[in-house]
Design an enzyme around this catalytic site. Structure first.
Site, mmCIF file in Angstrom:
data_model
loop_
_atom_site.group_PDB
_atom_site.id
_atom_site.type_symbol
_atom_site.label_atom_id
_atom_site.label_comp_id
_atom_site.label_asym_id
_atom_site.label_seq_id
_atom_site.Cartn_x
_atom_site.Cartn_y
_atom_site.Cartn_z
ATOM 1 N N ALA A 1 25.069 2.261 -3.142
ATOM 2 C CA ALA A 1 23.690 2.529 -2.712
ATOM 3 C C ALA A 1 23.253 1.496 -1.683
ATOM 4 O O ALA A 1 23.507 1.657 -0.489
ATOM 5 C CB ALA A 1 22.769 2.550 -3.928
ATOM 6 N N ARG A 2 22.608 0.427 -2.144
ATOM 7 C CA ARG A 2 22.189 -0.655 -1.263
ATOM 8 C C ARG A 2 22.490 -1.984 -1.940
ATOM 9 O O ARG A 2 22.305 -2.144 -3.152
ATOM 10 C CB ARG A 2 20.694 -0.563 -0.925
ATOM 11 C CG ARG A 2 20.341 0.583 0.019
ATOM 12 C CD ARG A 2 20.934 0.372 1.397
ATOM 13 N NE ARG A 2 20.561 1.414 2.357
ATOM 14 C CZ ARG A 2 21.321 2.455 2.672
ATOM 15 N NH1 ARG A 2 22.496 2.611 2.067
ATOM 16 N NH2 ARG A 2 20.916 3.332 3.574
ATOM 17 N N HIS B 1 30.763 -0.930 3.511
ATOM 18 C CA HIS B 1 29.692 0.059 3.644
ATOM 19 C C HIS B 1 30.212 1.329 4.338
ATOM 20 O O HIS B 1 29.645 1.810 5.323
ATOM 21 C CB HIS B 1 28.513 -0.526 4.432
ATOM 22 C CG HIS B 1 27.209 0.158 4.130
ATOM 23 N ND1 HIS B 1 26.045 -0.521 3.867
ATOM 24 C CD2 HIS B 1 26.873 1.471 4.065
ATOM 25 C CE1 HIS B 1 25.051 0.328 3.666
ATOM 26 N NE2 HIS B 1 25.551 1.553 3.779
ATOM 27 N N ILE B 2 31.282 1.871 3.786
ATOM 28 C CA ILE B 2 31.921 3.049 4.397
ATOM 29 C C ILE B 2 32.002 4.235 3.441
ATOM 30 O O ILE B 2 32.675 5.229 3.751
ATOM 31 C CB ILE B 2 33.342 2.715 4.898
ATOM 32 C CG1 ILE B 2 34.203 2.161 3.753
ATOM 33 C CG2 ILE B 2 33.286 1.747 6.070
ATOM 34 C CD1 ILE B 2 35.686 2.088 4.088
ATOM 35 N N ASP C 1 16.732 9.215 -14.055
ATOM 36 C CA ASP C 1 16.039 9.464 -12.795
ATOM 37 C C ASP C 1 14.548 9.578 -13.088
ATOM 38 O O ASP C 1 14.151 10.019 -14.173
ATOM 39 C CB ASP C 1 16.555 10.754 -12.147
ATOM 40 C CG ASP C 1 16.156 10.871 -10.684
ATOM 41 O OD1 ASP C 1 17.029 10.662 -9.820
ATOM 42 O OD2 ASP C 1 14.967 11.160 -10.400
ATOM 43 N N GLU D 1 24.509 -8.091 3.547
ATOM 44 C CA GLU D 1 24.640 -7.349 4.799
ATOM 45 C C GLU D 1 23.412 -7.527 5.686
ATOM 46 O O GLU D 1 22.292 -7.681 5.199
ATOM 47 C CB GLU D 1 24.792 -5.848 4.517
ATOM 48 C CG GLU D 1 26.084 -5.447 3.860
ATOM 49 C CD GLU D 1 26.096 -3.959 3.551
ATOM 50 O OE1 GLU D 1 26.201 -3.167 4.500
ATOM 51 O OE2 GLU D 1 25.991 -3.600 2.365
#
Length: 315
Positions: free
Chosen positions: A226-227, A284-285, A169, A256
């Site tokens: 995440a994305r 995406h759930i 991180d 998406e």
């Protein structure tokens, strides 16, 4: 304070904030252009992802005091311009971190133990044992990139599986009893499993690309809740075909739409992901459970009342 609701959410938002003096208008169908014509009437908006809150939108929203997103990611908002305009930005990653963490574990257990595949085979009269031999989480090194709400919740869940959890991180000194902070180079060297818990930014767009994958020392399992655009899909597909990526659990896809409502394209790479036995795909759930719907809404309410205490009185 007048608030515009642009997406459907748990009713506790309107119930609790109305009791504190806020007024609401619901608009779940108007287009971006239609909302633009009336946005100056409102002091706040509560959104999910249906309409982008870009600079043009914000320039019309001359009375806007806050934007509250029921969810974690803020990529559909021009954050820099909003902050320069003095608009308070509110999100609620605390509300669905638990559902994301459980989803990560669920997908991994299904993938590594071939649970879906073997179940479908048995239902079709096929009985294979050796071909469906599983792979245990016990003893593996689980690498997390992004140790915020989601990453920490995943690490906490893994504490009962006998994994070593390491994470990278940008913020320093945030390790805890569930995860040890390491450099990105160390993570790439040690991880048997890689899980992304990042926002989408210029720096994280296509973070996992050909170079990144090649720098992973071990063949590894990959998880993304995440994305989708954190990953350059064509190189993930190549790595799955070569065996560098042993399996992938994907709740998000590069293809998406910005609203996350459906896929925006169709191509050979997507078709491979959808057909491969080495890939689990969900729509995406990861952050969508019965409980998280309520928790996300409650976090939004609580944060709004903290930001605007002058209205925090019972009528």
């Amino acid at each position: 304070m007048k608030i515009l609701l642009l997406d459907k959410n748990h009713p506790l938002i309107t119930e609790q904030l109305s009791a504190k003096g806020f007024s609401f208008e619901e608009d779940f169908t108007s287009t971006y252009e239609e909302v633009l014509k009336k946005i100056e009437q409102y002091d706040g908006i509560i959104i999910r992802s249906r309409i982008p809150i870009d600079r043009r939108f914000l320039e019309h929203a001359i009375n806007l005091q806050f934007i509250a997103r029921v969810g974690a990611g803020m990529e559909n908002i021009d954050v820099d311009f909003a902050e320069k305009s003095g608009i308070v930005l509110i999100s609620s990653p605390e509300g669905n971190r638990d559902s994301v963490a459980e989803h990560v574990l669920g997908m991994l257990l299904i993938l590594m133990n071939r649970l879906f595949i073997s179940s479908q085979e048995v239902k079709n009269g096929i009985w294979k044992r050796e071909e469906n031999r599983g792979d245990e989480l016990l003893g593996k090194t689980f690498g997390v990139i992004g140790y915020g709400n989601m990453g920490k919740a995943v690490a906490k869940r893994l504490s009962g599986f006998g994994c070593k959890v390491i994470f990278h991180d940008l913020l320093p000194h945030i390790g805890d009893e569930f995860g040890m902070q390491v450099s990105l180079e160390t993570l790439k060297k040690e991880a048997d499993i890689l899980s992304l818990h990042l926002p989408i930014t210029k720096e994280t767009h296509y973070l996992v690309d050909e170079k990144f994958i090649s720098e992973m020392e071990k063949n590894f399992y990959f998880v993304n809740t995440a994305r989708g655009k954190n990953v350059d899909t064509k190189f993930l597909v190549e790595a799955l075909k070569s065996g560098k990526v042993k399996g992938a659990a994907l709740d998000v896809l590069e293809y998406e739409k910005a609203s996350f409502e459906k896929l925006d394209t169709d191509n050979e790479d997507l078709e491979f992901l959808l057909q491969s036995e080495k890939v689990i795909v969900t729509p995406h759930i990861a952050g969508w459970t019965i409980q998280s719907k309520e928790k996300l809404a409650q976090v939004i309410v609580d944060k709004i009342l903290v930001q605007f205490p002058q209205l925090n009185i019972s009528l």
